[in-house]
Scaffold this motif. Structure first.
Motif, PDB file in Angstrom:
ATOM      1  N   ALA A   5      43.601   2.947 -45.401  1.00 28.88           N
ATOM      2  CA  ALA A   5      43.641   2.101 -44.206  1.00 28.88           C
ATOM      3  C   ALA A   5      43.255   0.668 -44.541  1.00 28.88           C
ATOM      4  N   ALA A   6      42.236   0.491 -45.379  1.00 26.09           N
ATOM      5  CA  ALA A   6      41.786  -0.860 -45.738  1.00 26.09           C
ATOM      6  C   ALA A   6      42.803  -1.579 -46.617  1.00 26.09           C
ATOM      7  N   LEU A   7      43.448  -0.833 -47.510  1.00 25.01           N
ATOM      8  CA  LEU A   7      44.365  -1.430 -48.480  1.00 25.01           C
ATOM      9  C   LEU A   7      45.808  -1.496 -47.979  1.00 25.01           C
ATOM     10  N   GLY A   8      46.115  -0.771 -46.919  1.00 26.85           N
ATOM     11  CA  GLY A   8      47.489  -0.714 -46.433  1.00 26.85           C
ATOM     12  C   GLY A   8      48.416  -0.002 -47.390  1.00 26.85           C
ATOM     13  N   LEU A   9      47.924   1.072 -48.017  1.00 29.04           N
ATOM     14  CA  LEU A   9      48.707   1.794 -49.018  1.00 29.04           C
ATOM     15  C   LEU A   9      48.961   3.230 -48.580  1.00 29.04           C
ATOM     16  N   PRO A  10      50.105   3.801 -48.965  1.00 25.82           N
ATOM     17  CA  PRO A  10      50.302   5.237 -48.753  1.00 25.82           C
ATOM     18  C   PRO A  10      49.410   6.014 -49.720  1.00 25.82           C
ATOM     19  N   LEU A  11      49.003   7.196 -49.295  1.00 26.39           N
ATOM     20  CA  LEU A  11      48.123   8.040 -50.102  1.00 26.39           C
ATOM     21  C   LEU A  11      48.935   9.158 -50.754  1.00 26.39           C
ATOM     22  N   GLN A  12      48.800   9.269 -52.081  1.00 26.16           N
ATOM     23  CA  GLN A  12      49.459  10.335 -52.830  1.00 26.16           C
ATOM     24  C   GLN A  12      48.397  11.328 -53.304  1.00 26.16           C
ATOM     25  N   LEU A  13      48.637  12.620 -53.097  1.00 23.39           N
ATOM     26  CA  LEU A  13      47.665  13.634 -53.473  1.00 23.39           C
ATOM     27  C   LEU A  13      47.938  14.157 -54.882  1.00 23.39           C
ATOM     28  N   ALA A  14      46.853  14.403 -55.609  1.00 32.87           N
ATOM     29  CA  ALA A  14      46.940  14.900 -56.986  1.00 32.87           C
ATOM     30  C   ALA A  14      45.998  16.094 -57.131  1.00 32.87           C
ATOM     31  N   PRO A  15      46.475  17.316 -56.878  1.00 32.15           N
ATOM     32  CA  PRO A  15      45.607  18.501 -56.976  1.00 32.15           C
ATOM     33  C   PRO A  15      44.971  18.679 -58.355  1.00 32.15           C
ATOM     34  N   GLU A  16      45.603  18.118 -59.395  1.00 28.75           N
ATOM     35  CA  GLU A  16      45.039  18.244 -60.746  1.00 28.75           C
ATOM     36  C   GLU A  16      43.703  17.527 -60.886  1.00 28.75           C
ATOM     37  N   LEU A  17      43.392  16.650 -59.946  1.00 30.20           N
ATOM     38  CA  LEU A  17      42.135  15.891 -60.001  1.00 30.20           C
ATOM     39  C   LEU A  17      41.076  16.467 -59.076  1.00 30.20           C
ATOM     40  N   GLU A  45      35.869  27.750 -64.276  1.00 30.22           N
ATOM     41  CA  GLU A  45      36.719  26.985 -65.198  1.00 30.22           C
ATOM     42  C   GLU A  45      35.870  26.436 -66.334  1.00 30.22           C
ATOM     43  N   SER A  46      36.420  26.419 -67.535  1.00 30.26           N
ATOM     44  CA  SER A  46      35.703  25.845 -68.671  1.00 30.26           C
ATOM     45  C   SER A  46      35.887  24.336 -68.718  1.00 30.26           C
ATOM     46  N   LEU A  47      34.989  23.665 -69.420  1.00 24.45           N
ATOM     47  CA  LEU A  47      35.117  22.222 -69.611  1.00 24.45           C
ATOM     48  C   LEU A  47      36.410  21.884 -70.359  1.00 24.45           C
ATOM     49  N   ARG A  48      36.778  22.733 -71.305  1.00 31.60           N
ATOM     50  CA  ARG A  48      37.991  22.448 -72.084  1.00 31.60           C
ATOM     51  C   ARG A  48      39.243  22.519 -71.201  1.00 31.60           C
ATOM     52  N   THR A  49      39.276  23.492 -70.291  1.00 33.82           N
ATOM     53  CA  THR A  49      40.403  23.596 -69.365  1.00 33.82           C
ATOM     54  C   THR A  49      40.422  22.417 -68.406  1.00 33.82           C
ATOM     55  N   LEU A  50      39.256  22.051 -67.894  1.00 34.82           N
ATOM     56  CA  LEU A  50      39.145  20.888 -67.006  1.00 34.82           C
ATOM     57  C   LEU A  50      39.616  19.621 -67.718  1.00 34.82           C
ATOM     58  N   PHE A  51      39.200  19.445 -68.956  1.00 35.66           N
ATOM     59  CA  PHE A  51      39.593  18.265 -69.734  1.00 35.66           C
ATOM     60  C   PHE A  51      41.116  18.172 -69.832  1.00 35.66           C
ATOM     61  N   ALA A  52      41.766  19.289 -70.105  1.00 37.87           N
ATOM     62  CA  ALA A  52      43.223  19.277 -70.276  1.00 37.87           C
ATOM     63  C   ALA A  52      43.930  18.886 -68.986  1.00 37.87           C
ATOM     64  N   ARG A  53      43.512  19.442 -67.851  1.00 36.31           N
ATOM     65  CA  ARG A  53      44.236  19.131 -66.609  1.00 36.31           C
ATOM     66  C   ARG A  53      43.961  17.707 -66.141  1.00 36.31           C
ATOM     67  N   GLY A  67      32.604  15.887 -61.488  1.00 30.70           N
ATOM     68  CA  GLY A  67      32.978  16.567 -62.723  1.00 30.70           C
ATOM     69  C   GLY A  67      34.204  15.971 -63.386  1.00 30.70           C
ATOM     70  N   VAL A  68      35.137  15.497 -62.578  1.00 33.99           N
ATOM     71  CA  VAL A  68      36.337  14.840 -63.106  1.00 33.99           C
ATOM     72  C   VAL A  68      35.962  13.507 -63.747  1.00 33.99           C
ATOM     73  N   LEU A  69      35.098  12.756 -63.098  1.00 32.35           N
ATOM     74  CA  LEU A  69      34.664  11.473 -63.655  1.00 32.35           C
ATOM     75  C   LEU A  69      33.869  11.667 -64.951  1.00 32.35           C
ATOM     76  N   ASP A  70      33.125  12.744 -65.036  1.00 28.84           N
ATOM     77  CA  ASP A  70      32.435  13.074 -66.283  1.00 28.84           C
ATOM     78  C   ASP A  70      33.450  13.221 -67.424  1.00 28.84           C
ATOM     79  N   ILE A  71      34.545  13.915 -67.144  1.00 21.93           N
ATOM     80  CA  ILE A  71      35.598  14.105 -68.153  1.00 21.93           C
ATOM     81  C   ILE A  71      36.256  12.771 -68.500  1.00 21.93           C
ATOM     82  N   ILE A  72      36.576  11.958 -67.495  1.00 23.50           N
ATOM     83  CA  ILE A  72      37.253  10.685 -67.743  1.00 23.50           C
ATOM     84  C   ILE A  72      36.396   9.778 -68.618  1.00 23.50           C
ATOM     85  N   ASN A  73      35.103   9.698 -68.332  1.00 27.51           N
ATOM     86  CA  ASN A  73      34.219   8.862 -69.138  1.00 27.51           C
ATOM     87  C   ASN A  73      34.215   9.321 -70.594  1.00 27.51           C
ATOM     88  N   ARG A  74      34.141  10.616 -70.820  1.00 26.50           N
ATOM     89  CA  ARG A  74      34.114  11.138 -72.184  1.00 26.50           C
ATOM     90  C   ARG A  74      35.458  10.923 -72.891  1.00 26.50           C
TER      91      ARG A  74
END
Length: 216
Positions: free
Chosen positions: A72-84, A125-133, A157-164
């Protein structure tokens, strides 16, 4: 290769965050504080010198509610990503950290020690599986949006993976960074790889935000 800039945003606060309760795929919504944090994050990003031009979100409710306010603030459409979505915590979901440690000491030890191939009982789910998706999805976003500024609302948990992933740190290394609710985490993908511009920005908030870990 054109540089793609990402703003990874953790969702706003939920009642379970406030109770230090493990959420995983359990679909918990934002509390009043979380809704307020999401509003503030949206206003901040809209006023940025180069605001996002693309917006993605995990499809879990707490992330969607945060992302809807950014949209709403950015005036953008929202796209969903279940992998995240957040990591699946199986039998731990709904428990506080203290309850999980008391009821499942061996499992909690594996979780606490960040054993990469450990998966929680009952569909965890394992960390390794999370990392891959997670890394597979953000690499696809990089390819799909060269030169864009992409906002992505996701989970701790996703941000933990992204940082690493960006820092090339092992999955089992103890966490040395914060992941506050609606923290802004700026990451750049360029020809020479990924790098962090800034992490856990909370200047947009009018008071502090929760992190599920008690880091000094």
């Amino acid at each position: 290769m054109a540089i793609t800039r990402f703003c990874f945003v953790r969702h706003g606060e939920t009642p379970w965050n406030a109770e230090r309760r493990i959420q995983g795929h359990t679909d918990v919504g934002l509390d009043d504080e979380g809704l307020h944090q999401a509003e503030l994050a949206g206003r901040w990003l809209a006023a940025a010198p180069s605001p996002p031009t693309v917006l993605y979100s995990s499809d879990l409710l707490r992330a969607r509610q945060t992302a809807e306010r950014l949209a709403a603030a950015l005036g953008l459409p929202l796209q969903l990503a279940p992998e995240l979505r957040e990591r699946r915590y199986g039998v731990f979901e709904g428990l506080t950290y203290d309850e999980a440690k008391r009821r499942f000491p061996d499992d909690y030890r594996a979780f606490e020690h960040r054993e990469p191939d450990y998966a929680f009982p009952q569909g965890g789910e394992s960390l390794r599986t999370l990392f891959a998706r997670v890394t597979g999805r953000i690499e696809a976003m990089r390819v799909a949006h060269p030169g864009a500024t992409v906002a992505v609302v996701t989970h701790g948990g996703v941000l933990d993976i992204i940082n690493r992933f960006v820092r090339a740190n092992p999955l089992q290394l103890p966490r040395d960074f914060h992941i506050p609710n609606t923290g802004l985490n700026w990451v750049v993908a360029a020809a020479d790889g990924w790098r962090i511009e800034s992490w856990a920005e909370t200047r947009h908030l009018d008071h502090g935000a929760l992190d599920e870990l008690d880091l000094a």
